[in-house]
Scaffold this motif. Structure first.
Motif, PDB file in Angstrom:
ATOM      1  N   ASN A  54       8.833  -8.946  -5.313  1.00  0.00           N
ATOM      2  CA  ASN A  54       8.177  -9.637  -4.112  1.00  0.00           C
ATOM      3  C   ASN A  54       7.445  -8.750  -3.046  1.00  0.00           C
ATOM      4  O   ASN A  54       6.812  -8.998  -2.245  1.00  0.00           O
ATOM      5  CB  ASN A  54       9.350 -10.592  -3.535  1.00  0.00           C
ATOM      6  CG  ASN A  54       9.503 -11.533  -4.481  1.00  0.00           C
ATOM      7  OD1 ASN A  54       8.447 -12.142  -4.770  1.00  0.00           O
ATOM      8  ND2 ASN A  54      10.964 -11.660  -3.686  1.00  0.00           N
ATOM      9  N   ASN A  55       7.249  -7.288  -3.619  1.00  0.00           N
ATOM     10  CA  ASN A  55       7.124  -6.044  -2.506  1.00  0.00           C
ATOM     11  C   ASN A  55       6.032  -5.329  -3.645  1.00  0.00           C
ATOM     12  O   ASN A  55       6.550  -3.686  -3.463  1.00  0.00           O
ATOM     13  CB  ASN A  55       7.904  -5.182  -1.787  1.00  0.00           C
ATOM     14  CG  ASN A  55       9.313  -5.932  -1.160  1.00  0.00           C
ATOM     15  OD1 ASN A  55       9.677  -6.665  -1.404  1.00  0.00           O
ATOM     16  ND2 ASN A  55       8.667  -6.499   0.244  1.00  0.00           N
ATOM     17  N   LYS A  56       4.832  -5.723  -3.942  1.00  0.00           N
ATOM     18  CA  LYS A  56       4.597  -4.847  -4.883  1.00  0.00           C
ATOM     19  C   LYS A  56       3.451  -3.673  -4.254  1.00  0.00           C
ATOM     20  O   LYS A  56       3.153  -2.874  -4.925  1.00  0.00           O
ATOM     21  CB  LYS A  56       3.729  -5.547  -5.548  1.00  0.00           C
ATOM     22  CG  LYS A  56       3.846  -6.722  -6.854  1.00  0.00           C
ATOM     23  CD  LYS A  56       3.265  -7.119  -7.321  1.00  0.00           C
ATOM     24  CE  LYS A  56       3.673  -8.415  -8.407  1.00  0.00           C
ATOM     25  NZ  LYS A  56       4.700  -8.266  -9.281  1.00  0.00           N
ATOM     26  N   GLU A  57       3.342  -3.785  -2.646  1.00  0.00           N
ATOM     27  CA  GLU A  57       2.715  -2.866  -2.636  1.00  0.00           C
ATOM     28  C   GLU A  57       3.305  -1.444  -2.294  1.00  0.00           C
ATOM     29  O   GLU A  57       2.881  -0.454  -1.624  1.00  0.00           O
ATOM     30  CB  GLU A  57       2.467  -3.526  -1.051  1.00  0.00           C
ATOM     31  CG  GLU A  57       3.661  -4.059   0.351  1.00  0.00           C
ATOM     32  CD  GLU A  57       4.319  -5.070  -0.190  1.00  0.00           C
ATOM     33  OE1 GLU A  57       5.362  -4.911   0.793  1.00  0.00           O
ATOM     34  OE2 GLU A  57       4.383  -5.389  -1.309  1.00  0.00           O
ATOM     35  N   LEU A  58       4.260  -1.720  -2.002  1.00  0.00           N
ATOM     36  CA  LEU A  58       5.180  -1.084  -1.840  1.00  0.00           C
ATOM     37  C   LEU A  58       6.158   0.345  -3.700  1.00  0.00           C
ATOM     38  O   LEU A  58       6.889   1.086  -3.415  1.00  0.00           O
ATOM     39  CB  LEU A  58       6.738  -1.068  -1.105  1.00  0.00           C
ATOM     40  CG  LEU A  58       6.587  -1.922   0.159  1.00  0.00           C
ATOM     41  CD1 LEU A  58       7.997  -1.971   0.446  1.00  0.00           C
ATOM     42  CD2 LEU A  58       6.375  -0.821   1.429  1.00  0.00           C
ATOM     43  N   GLU A  81      16.806   0.438   0.988  1.00  0.00           N
ATOM     44  CA  GLU A  81      18.572   0.370   1.488  1.00  0.00           C
ATOM     45  C   GLU A  81      17.788  -1.118   2.557  1.00  0.00           C
ATOM     46  O   GLU A  81      17.894  -1.739   3.282  1.00  0.00           O
ATOM     47  CB  GLU A  81      18.443   1.289   1.893  1.00  0.00           C
ATOM     48  CG  GLU A  81      17.726   1.926   3.082  1.00  0.00           C
ATOM     49  CD  GLU A  81      16.975   3.245   2.361  1.00  0.00           C
ATOM     50  OE1 GLU A  81      17.391   3.889   3.425  1.00  0.00           O
ATOM     51  OE2 GLU A  81      16.516   3.106   2.150  1.00  0.00           O
ATOM     52  N   TYR A  82      16.560  -0.863   2.827  1.00  0.00           N
ATOM     53  CA  TYR A  82      16.059  -1.912   4.682  1.00  0.00           C
ATOM     54  C   TYR A  82      15.824  -3.259   3.796  1.00  0.00           C
ATOM     55  O   TYR A  82      15.105  -3.828   4.428  1.00  0.00           O
ATOM     56  CB  TYR A  82      14.671  -1.326   4.697  1.00  0.00           C
ATOM     57  CG  TYR A  82      15.220   0.418   5.597  1.00  0.00           C
ATOM     58  CD1 TYR A  82      16.252   0.012   6.370  1.00  0.00           C
ATOM     59  CD2 TYR A  82      15.099   0.975   4.760  1.00  0.00           C
ATOM     60  CE1 TYR A  82      16.225   1.468   7.496  1.00  0.00           C
ATOM     61  CE2 TYR A  82      15.150   2.392   6.137  1.00  0.00           C
ATOM     62  CZ  TYR A  82      16.079   2.288   6.819  1.00  0.00           C
ATOM     63  OH  TYR A  82      16.633   3.919   7.922  1.00  0.00           O
ATOM     64  N   LEU A  83      15.145  -3.088   2.465  1.00  0.00           N
ATOM     65  CA  LEU A  83      15.578  -4.124   1.593  1.00  0.00           C
ATOM     66  C   LEU A  83      16.170  -5.461   0.790  1.00  0.00           C
ATOM     67  O   LEU A  83      16.461  -6.596   0.587  1.00  0.00           O
ATOM     68  CB  LEU A  83      14.366  -3.830   0.473  1.00  0.00           C
ATOM     69  CG  LEU A  83      12.435  -3.688   0.961  1.00  0.00           C
ATOM     70  CD1 LEU A  83      12.163  -3.058  -0.491  1.00  0.00           C
ATOM     71  CD2 LEU A  83      11.804  -4.291   2.179  1.00  0.00           C
ATOM     72  N   ALA A 114       9.605   1.573   2.281  1.00  0.00           N
ATOM     73  CA  ALA A 114       9.936   0.172   3.164  1.00  0.00           C
ATOM     74  C   ALA A 114      10.152   1.558   4.291  1.00  0.00           C
ATOM     75  O   ALA A 114      11.243   2.069   4.602  1.00  0.00           O
ATOM     76  CB  ALA A 114      10.834  -0.168   3.063  1.00  0.00           C
ATOM     77  N   SER A 115      10.257   0.956   5.605  1.00  0.00           N
ATOM     78  CA  SER A 115      10.812   0.822   7.112  1.00  0.00           C
ATOM     79  C   SER A 115      10.788   2.309   8.016  1.00  0.00           C
ATOM     80  O   SER A 115      11.430   2.578   8.186  1.00  0.00           O
ATOM     81  CB  SER A 115      11.950   0.384   7.616  1.00  0.00           C
ATOM     82  OG  SER A 115      11.876  -1.534   7.469  1.00  0.00           O
ATOM     83  N   PRO A 116       9.058   2.792   7.364  1.00  0.00           N
ATOM     84  CA  PRO A 116       9.036   4.430   7.490  1.00  0.00           C
ATOM     85  C   PRO A 116       9.378   4.865   9.278  1.00  0.00           C
ATOM     86  O   PRO A 116      10.103   5.779  10.219  1.00  0.00           O
ATOM     87  CB  PRO A 116       7.567   4.640   7.517  1.00  0.00           C
ATOM     88  CG  PRO A 116       7.059   2.949   8.210  1.00  0.00           C
ATOM     89  CD  PRO A 116       7.856   2.023   7.368  1.00  0.00           C
ATOM     90  N   ASP A 117       9.437   3.478   9.876  1.00  0.00           N
ATOM     91  CA  ASP A 117       9.746   3.300  11.648  1.00  0.00           C
ATOM     92  C   ASP A 117      11.210   3.805  11.723  1.00  0.00           C
ATOM     93  O   ASP A 117      11.489   5.168  12.169  1.00  0.00           O
ATOM     94  CB  ASP A 117       8.806   2.348  12.506  1.00  0.00           C
ATOM     95  CG  ASP A 117       7.458   3.054  12.557  1.00  0.00           C
ATOM     96  OD1 ASP A 117       6.884   3.457  12.729  1.00  0.00           O
ATOM     97  OD2 ASP A 117       7.340   1.535  13.011  1.00  0.00           O
ATOM     98  N   LYS A 118      12.188   3.144  11.220  1.00  0.00           N
ATOM     99  CA  LYS A 118      13.920   3.360  11.364  1.00  0.00           C
ATOM    100  C   LYS A 118      14.070   4.406  10.340  1.00  0.00           C
ATOM    101  O   LYS A 118      14.960   5.474  10.848  1.00  0.00           O
ATOM    102  CB  LYS A 118      14.035   1.892  10.289  1.00  0.00           C
ATOM    103  CG  LYS A 118      14.250   0.835  10.436  1.00  0.00           C
ATOM    104  CD  LYS A 118      14.348  -0.129  10.180  1.00  0.00           C
ATOM    105  CE  LYS A 118      14.686  -1.503  11.182  1.00  0.00           C
ATOM    106  NZ  LYS A 118      15.400  -2.714  10.331  1.00  0.00           N
ATOM    107  N   ILE A 119      13.271   5.721   9.852  1.00  0.00           N
ATOM    108  CA  ILE A 119      12.892   6.414   8.553  1.00  0.00           C
ATOM    109  C   ILE A 119      13.165   7.635  10.114  1.00  0.00           C
ATOM    110  O   ILE A 119      13.965   8.597  10.129  1.00  0.00           O
ATOM    111  CB  ILE A 119      12.691   6.496   7.648  1.00  0.00           C
ATOM    112  CG1 ILE A 119      13.166   5.764   5.907  1.00  0.00           C
ATOM    113  CG2 ILE A 119      12.458   8.135   7.035  1.00  0.00           C
ATOM    114  CD1 ILE A 119      12.396   4.839   5.765  1.00  0.00           C
TER     115      ILE A 119
END
Length: 278
Positions: free
Chosen positions: A74-78, A93-95, A266-271
């Motif tokens: 479901n997250n092929k773009e990642l 870990e964010y998924l 995934a979630s670069p802002d949180k990283i």
């Protein structure tokens, strides 16, 4: 001025000066750790790795594998695809709450901070899936060091890994100064070399074959490793291997350059929030 003259004399002088600077700014102190934590880190400091069985139970591993299958669907773009059937998602870990329990595990984070000896965080967790393909390389490519200087990672097998399923393989003690010096002479290594072909590794192992370790283990086993050691994933001969890897970084290293290097994440802002903010 004196330092500049030393650094321009030769690559060996450059390496020695920077190694000394790193050691002075990253002085390890295990005195405040529990006996268990201290023993683990002393073993990593000596050999370059330690293996801990049953870190996750069978059910936890299966939940993580199921979550990985869903995210790869479901997250092929990642997905980061390689030339050797290695599919990866950084920031997994964010998924997945199940994978997040590995990323945030207090023991692993305590060990990483003590080993790095500076404020450290799990920048992100890699969900890695690799299948047998007949390729000459396994997970992560050919023999390499992730860094020339000390670096801590934790690898969790989510499926059973025997000699046919791509075990993590490492040359023990290839991170310490004495062996770096002797290996450099044995295999004619370049200053601060981090990539190694099979012939180079063979020269090192012909002299000391006992230093080669193939870390076969059951699902749920965690490998804690200093990835400034020479290591690789053995090419898979059959089946599929699922694994998680926590990438620990000094907080000052968690910045936009890091995000760009591993993009997409995934979630670069949180990283980024885990880094040191001015």
């Amino acid at each position: 001025k004196i330092a500049k003259k030393i650094l321009t004399k030769s690559p060996k002088a450059y390496t020695a000066a920077h190694t000394l600077k790193f050691e002075n700014s990253h002085r390890q102190d295990f005195s405040k750790l529990t006996e268990k934590e201290k023993n683990i880190l002393l073993e990593i400091k000596k050999k370059g790795y330690v293996v801990i069985p049953d870190f996750f139970d069978k059910n936890q591993c299966e939940l993580c594998v199921n979550d990985m299958d869903l995210m790869f669907q479901n997250n092929k773009e990642l997905i980061h695809e390689s030339d050797y059937s290695d599919s990866r998602i950084f920031g997994a870990e964010y998924l997945s709450e199940n994978i997040n329990s590995f990323a945030t595990h207090s023991l692993l984070n305590n060990l990483a901070n003590a080993y790095n000896a500076v404020p450290t965080d799990c920048g992100f967790t890699l969900a890695g899936k690799i299948s047998a393909s007949g390729h000459e390389y396994g997970s992560g490519g050919s023999w390499h060091k992730d860094s020339y200087f000390r670096q801590f990672k934790s690898l969790l097998y989510l499926t059973d890994v025997d000699e046919n399923h791509g075990p993590f393989q490492i040359i023990s003690e290839s991170h310490d100064k004495e062996h770096i010096s002797s290996d450099s002479k044995t295999a004619n290594l370049k200053s601060m070399q981090c990539q190694f072909d099979q012939n180079t590794v063979k020269q090192i192992l012909d002299k000391e074959p006992e230093r080669l370790h193939s870390l076969t283990a059951k699902a749920g086993t965690v490998v804690l490793v200093d990835t400034s050691c020479i290591h690789r994933g053995v090419p898979l001969k059959e089946g599929t291997r699922y694994a998680l890897t926590n990438y620990f970084f000094e907080k000052k290293q968690i910045n936009n350059h890091l995000i760009e290097h591993f993009s997409p994440l995934a979630s670069p802002d949180k990283i980024l929030k885990k880094g040191i903010t001015n």
